[in-house]
Design an enzyme around this catalytic site. Structure first.
Site, PDB file in Angstrom:
ATOM      1  N   ASP A  30       0.846  -1.192   0.000  1.00 52.66           N
ATOM      2  CA  ASP A  30       0.000   0.000   0.000  1.00 52.66           C
ATOM      3  C   ASP A  30       0.887   1.250   0.000  1.00 52.66           C
ATOM      4  O   ASP A  30       1.889   1.318   0.712  1.00 52.66           O
ATOM      5  CB  ASP A  30      -0.911  -0.007   1.237  1.00 52.66           C
ATOM      6  CG  ASP A  30      -2.067   0.961   1.092  1.00 52.66           C
ATOM      7  OD1 ASP A  30      -3.215   0.504   0.971  1.00 52.66           O
ATOM      8  OD2 ASP A  30      -1.825   2.198   1.086  1.00 52.66           O
ATOM      9  N   ASN A  85     -12.929  -3.146   2.651  1.00 53.14           N
ATOM     10  CA  ASN A  85     -13.891  -2.046   2.696  1.00 53.14           C
ATOM     11  C   ASN A  85     -14.839  -2.199   1.506  1.00 53.14           C
ATOM     12  O   ASN A  85     -14.380  -2.279   0.359  1.00 53.14           O
ATOM     13  CB  ASN A  85     -13.162  -0.703   2.629  1.00 53.14           C
ATOM     14  CG  ASN A  85     -12.256  -0.486   3.832  1.00 53.14           C
ATOM     15  OD1 ASN A  85     -12.557  -0.936   4.938  1.00 53.14           O
ATOM     16  ND2 ASN A  85     -11.136   0.183   3.620  1.00 53.14           N
ATOM     17  N   GLN A  92     -14.285   2.625   1.324  1.00 51.59           N
ATOM     18  CA  GLN A  92     -13.648   2.169   0.084  1.00 51.59           C
ATOM     19  C   GLN A  92     -13.416   3.380  -0.814  1.00 51.59           C
ATOM     20  O   GLN A  92     -14.332   4.194  -1.024  1.00 51.59           O
ATOM     21  CB  GLN A  92     -14.527   1.137  -0.648  1.00 51.59           C
ATOM     22  CG  GLN A  92     -13.819   0.565  -1.885  1.00 51.59           C
ATOM     23  CD  GLN A  92     -14.611  -0.542  -2.571  1.00 51.59           C
ATOM     24  OE1 GLN A  92     -15.730  -0.872  -2.194  1.00 51.59           O
ATOM     25  NE2 GLN A  92     -14.016  -1.115  -3.623  1.00 51.59           N
ATOM     26  N   VAL A  94     -10.958   2.991  -3.702  1.00 48.22           N
ATOM     27  CA  VAL A  94     -10.586   2.470  -5.025  1.00 48.22           C
ATOM     28  C   VAL A  94     -11.556   1.336  -5.349  1.00 48.22           C
ATOM     29  O   VAL A  94     -11.628   0.335  -4.618  1.00 48.22           O
ATOM     30  CB  VAL A  94      -9.128   1.957  -5.048  1.00 48.22           C
ATOM     31  CG1 VAL A  94      -8.789   1.408  -6.428  1.00 48.22           C
ATOM     32  CG2 VAL A  94      -8.146   3.079  -4.662  1.00 48.22           C
ATOM     33  N   HIS A  98     -10.248  -5.255  -3.219  1.00 56.47           N
ATOM     34  CA  HIS A  98      -8.919  -5.494  -2.650  1.00 56.47           C
ATOM     35  C   HIS A  98      -9.042  -5.911  -1.200  1.00 56.47           C
ATOM     36  O   HIS A  98      -9.908  -5.429  -0.476  1.00 56.47           O
ATOM     37  CB  HIS A  98      -8.019  -4.259  -2.773  1.00 56.47           C
ATOM     38  CG  HIS A  98      -8.638  -2.983  -2.312  1.00 56.47           C
ATOM     39  ND1 HIS A  98      -9.563  -2.273  -3.064  1.00 56.47           N
ATOM     40  CD2 HIS A  98      -8.486  -2.286  -1.163  1.00 56.47           C
ATOM     41  CE1 HIS A  98      -9.936  -1.191  -2.406  1.00 56.47           C
ATOM     42  NE2 HIS A  98      -9.303  -1.172  -1.232  1.00 56.47           N
ATOM     43  N   HIS A 100      -7.055  -5.744   2.218  1.00 53.07           N
ATOM     44  CA  HIS A 100      -5.922  -5.154   2.941  1.00 53.07           C
ATOM     45  C   HIS A 100      -5.339  -6.219   3.864  1.00 53.07           C
ATOM     46  O   HIS A 100      -6.087  -6.923   4.560  1.00 53.07           O
ATOM     47  CB  HIS A 100      -6.399  -4.008   3.845  1.00 53.07           C
ATOM     48  CG  HIS A 100      -6.883  -2.793   3.135  1.00 53.07           C
ATOM     49  ND1 HIS A 100      -6.097  -1.684   2.931  1.00 53.07           N
ATOM     50  CD2 HIS A 100      -8.091  -2.489   2.607  1.00 53.07           C
ATOM     51  CE1 HIS A 100      -6.796  -0.745   2.312  1.00 53.07           C
ATOM     52  NE2 HIS A 100      -8.016  -1.202   2.108  1.00 53.07           N
TER      53      HIS A 100
HETATM   54  P1  5GP Z   1      -9.726   1.497   0.252  1.00 51.64           P
HETATM   55  O1  5GP Z   1      -9.893   2.735   1.085  1.00 51.64           O
HETATM   56  O2  5GP Z   1     -10.362   1.625  -1.098  1.00 51.64           O
HETATM   57  O3  5GP Z   1     -10.154   0.251   0.980  1.00 51.64           O
HETATM   58  O4  5GP Z   1      -8.172   1.306   0.061  1.00 51.64           O
HETATM   59  C1  5GP Z   1      -7.467   1.777  -1.027  1.00 51.64           C
HETATM   60  C2  5GP Z   1      -6.020   1.678  -0.656  1.00 51.64           C
HETATM   61  O5  5GP Z   1      -5.255   1.857  -1.827  1.00 51.64           O
HETATM   62  C3  5GP Z   1      -5.556   2.760   0.334  1.00 51.64           C
HETATM   63  O6  5GP Z   1      -5.029   2.137   1.492  1.00 51.64           O
HETATM   64  C4  5GP Z   1      -4.527   3.560  -0.438  1.00 51.64           C
HETATM   65  O7  5GP Z   1      -3.441   3.976   0.349  1.00 51.64           O
HETATM   66  C5  5GP Z   1      -4.099   2.584  -1.522  1.00 51.64           C
HETATM   67  N1  5GP Z   1      -3.679   3.213  -2.760  1.00 51.64           N
HETATM   68  C6  5GP Z   1      -4.330   4.214  -3.411  1.00 51.64           C
HETATM   69  N2  5GP Z   1      -3.674   4.530  -4.540  1.00 51.64           N
HETATM   70  C7  5GP Z   1      -2.590   3.712  -4.594  1.00 51.64           C
HETATM   71  C8  5GP Z   1      -1.534   3.575  -5.536  1.00 51.64           C
HETATM   72  O8  5GP Z   1      -1.454   4.267  -6.562  1.00 51.64           O
HETATM   73  N3  5GP Z   1      -0.591   2.643  -5.269  1.00 51.64           N
HETATM   74  C9  5GP Z   1      -0.641   1.846  -4.141  1.00 51.64           C
HETATM   75  N4  5GP Z   1       0.338   0.962  -3.989  1.00 51.64           N
HETATM   76  N5  5GP Z   1      -1.637   1.956  -3.245  1.00 51.64           N
HETATM   77  C10 5GP Z   1      -2.603   2.872  -3.466  1.00 51.64           C
END
Ligand code: 5GP
Length: 112
Positions: A30, A85, A92, A94, A98, A100
């Site tokens: 991440d 998420n 969430q 993205v 996914h 975590h």
């Molecule tokens: P969400 O909030 O959707 O469950 O988690 C998305 C995760 O993707 C976040 O923890 C964020 O830090 C990670 N993330 C967002 N953009 C990027 C990226 O460009 N590269 C990587 N490696 N992680 C990302």
């Protein structure tokens, strides 16, 4: 499904620190880690969120969990937390499914 940051990581259009890959999924660190070890396991199949998965995805979902556990072990983690998420109201950001995987520090419960 609309193209996301994560589909660009799968296609190598944007860089990521990839720590595992097979024909079904990818694991990468991440970019904004919430623990000393924090990586994401994503399916190559574009599923926006867990609640969009279908019966046909059952084996794929199980595979994501097994990969999460095996890569956690590879990372030296005995104890670790998985988090998914689902939807904006659950943080969430993205919209490509996914898992975590976080480890390397204590975690409390309830998660908040
Ligand atoms: P969400 O909030 O959707 O469950 O988690 C998305 C995760 O993707 C976040 O923890 C964020 O830090 C990670 N993330 C967002 N953009 C990027 C990226 O460009 N590269 C990587 N490696 N992680 C990302």
């Amino acid at each position: 499904m609309a193209e996301t940051l994560f589909s660009k990581i799968i296609d190598r259009e944007i860089p990521a620190d990839i720590i595992f890959e097979d024909d079904q999924c990818l694991a990468f660190r991440d970019i904004n880690p919430q623990a000393p070890t924090h990586f994401l396991v994503i399916p190559k199949k574009p599923i926006a969120k867990l609640s969009d998965a279908e019966e046909a995805d059952q084996a794929l979902l199980g595979h994501l969990l097994l990969v999460a556990s095996r890569v956690a072990e590879q990372e030296g983690l005995a104890d670790f937390r998985l988090n998914v998420n689902n939807g904006a109201g659950a943080s969430q950001t993205v919209f490509h499914l996914h898992v975590h995987v976080l480890g390397g520090r204590p975690f409390s419960w309830p998660p908040g």
